[in-house]
Design an enzyme around this catalytic site. Structure first.
Site, PDB file in Angstrom:
ATOM      1  N   ASP A   1       0.837  -1.190  -0.007  1.00  0.00           N
ATOM      2  CA  ASP A   1      -0.135  -0.117   0.004  1.00  0.00           C
ATOM      3  C   ASP A   1       0.962   1.096  -0.023  1.00  0.00           C
ATOM      4  OD1 ASP A   1      -2.490   1.518   0.120  1.00  0.00           O
ATOM      5  OD2 ASP A   1      -1.748   1.757   2.412  1.00  0.00           O
TER       6      ASP A   1
ATOM      7  N   ASP B   1      -0.232   5.233   1.030  1.00  0.00           N
ATOM      8  CA  ASP B   1      -0.543   6.032   2.025  1.00  0.00           C
ATOM      9  C   ASP B   1      -0.453   5.400   3.224  1.00  0.00           C
ATOM     10  OD1 ASP B   1      -1.148   8.528   0.073  1.00  0.00           O
ATOM     11  OD2 ASP B   1      -2.792   7.302  -0.420  1.00  0.00           O
TER      12      ASP B   1
END
Length: 306
Positions: free
Chosen positions: A28, A30
């Site tokens: 991922d 953020d």
């Protein structure tokens, strides 16, 4: 942590072994690689080292605000050399899904610049992008100032993050969804970490508003939906048993990894903190159990130094 649950705070030796034995890494972005203040400690070194080791690396993000080219510029800004096809964003995924799966040509879009760019690249026409303010006729009841018109050639409603979101856009989306058109959401992440323990509203807040008004359930494309994995598999061979997912959200990143049969690492540099992990463990919500927990990717960068 609860000792009889299979969740382990990662050690330096385990981190090093994981980096050496795993073939494919999903990250991922953020809260894992960066936040609004810049790169998270250890992230750049970890990615650079994996690339030098010729590992397969993919970056999977539910953030629909940016196109893949935007993300590529961000990686290059941090001097991380990656390829555009290693970035799997929901803006790209939504355009791919509308064009290749639904085979549609025009949509009503609640979205940001990144989504508009991906739809333009896919050759899909869209309306609704940008500020769509209601009328301001003071002689009318305020509800009559909302747009209730429709264009007959619109074939679906696609909802992502939109900084211009307002009641007028809800009204417009409602009219199309009342016709039974497909309702597509990029993700339902309800909040976004900006650093130092501060959060702002996420796309899920927008999707929920449209969903409530239209009384329709959306087809959600982003994590934990495994469609992102299907796209990655079309690019290269991936053995799920030799793949790991790094994420900061239990209900999206970790659940996505588990649905795909990956090993999972929850990093505590984004949305999830240790108290939330304790609550999850005490509730015995096994679908959300990561195999490993790390404070951040710094744990892996440190392990790679030995």
């Amino acid at each position: 942590m609860v000792p009889n649950m299979a969740v382990y705070k990662i050690s330096k030796s385990v981190a090093k072994n994981l980096m050496n034995t795993v073939e494919t890494f999903f990250f991922d972005c953020d809260g894992v690689l960066w936040n609004s203040y810049g790169p998270i400690p250890g992230a750049i070194k970890t990615i650079k080292t994996l690339k030098l080791m010729n590992k397969k690396v993919f970056f999977v993000t539910n953030n629909s605000s940016f196109s893949r080219k935007d993300y590529l510029k961000k990686f290059l800004k941090y001097e991380i050399a990656i390829e555009e096809n290693e970035i799997l964003s929901t803006a790209f995924l939504a355009a791919t899904y509308v064009k290749n799966i639904l085979k549609l040509r025009k949509v009503y879009m609640i979205g940001n610049v990144g989504m508009a760019t991906e739809f333009e690249n896919a050759g899909i026409e869209f309306i609704g992008f940008g500020p769509q303010l209601p009328e301001n006729d003071q002689t009318k009841h305020y509800c009559l100032n909302y747009d209730v018109t429709v264009q007959d050639d619109v074939e679906a409603v696609v909802v992502g993050f939109d900084p211009h979101f307002n009641l007028n856009k809800i009204s417009q989306a409602m009219q199309y969804l009342a016709k039974g058109l497909p309702f597509i959401a990029t993700n339902t992440d309800n909040r976004f970490p900006v650093g130092n323990g501060v959060f702002t509203p996420g796309t899920g807040c927008i999707v929920s508003a449209v969903q409530t008004a239209a009384q329709r359930e959306p087809n959600v494309l982003g994590k934990p939906n495994s469609l992102l994995f299907d796209v990655a598999k079309s690019l290269c061979d991936i053995n799920p048993s030799k793949t790991v997912m790094f994420g900061d959200r239990l209900e999206t990143d970790i659940l996505f990894g588990k649905k795909c049969g990956f090993q999972t690492v929850c990093v505590l540099s984004g949305v999830t903190n240790e108290s939330q992990l304790e609550a999850m463990l005490s509730n015995k919500d096994t679908d959300l159990y990561p195999q490993f927990i790390a404070d951040s990717l710094q744990d892996f960068a440190d392990a790679l130094e030995d």
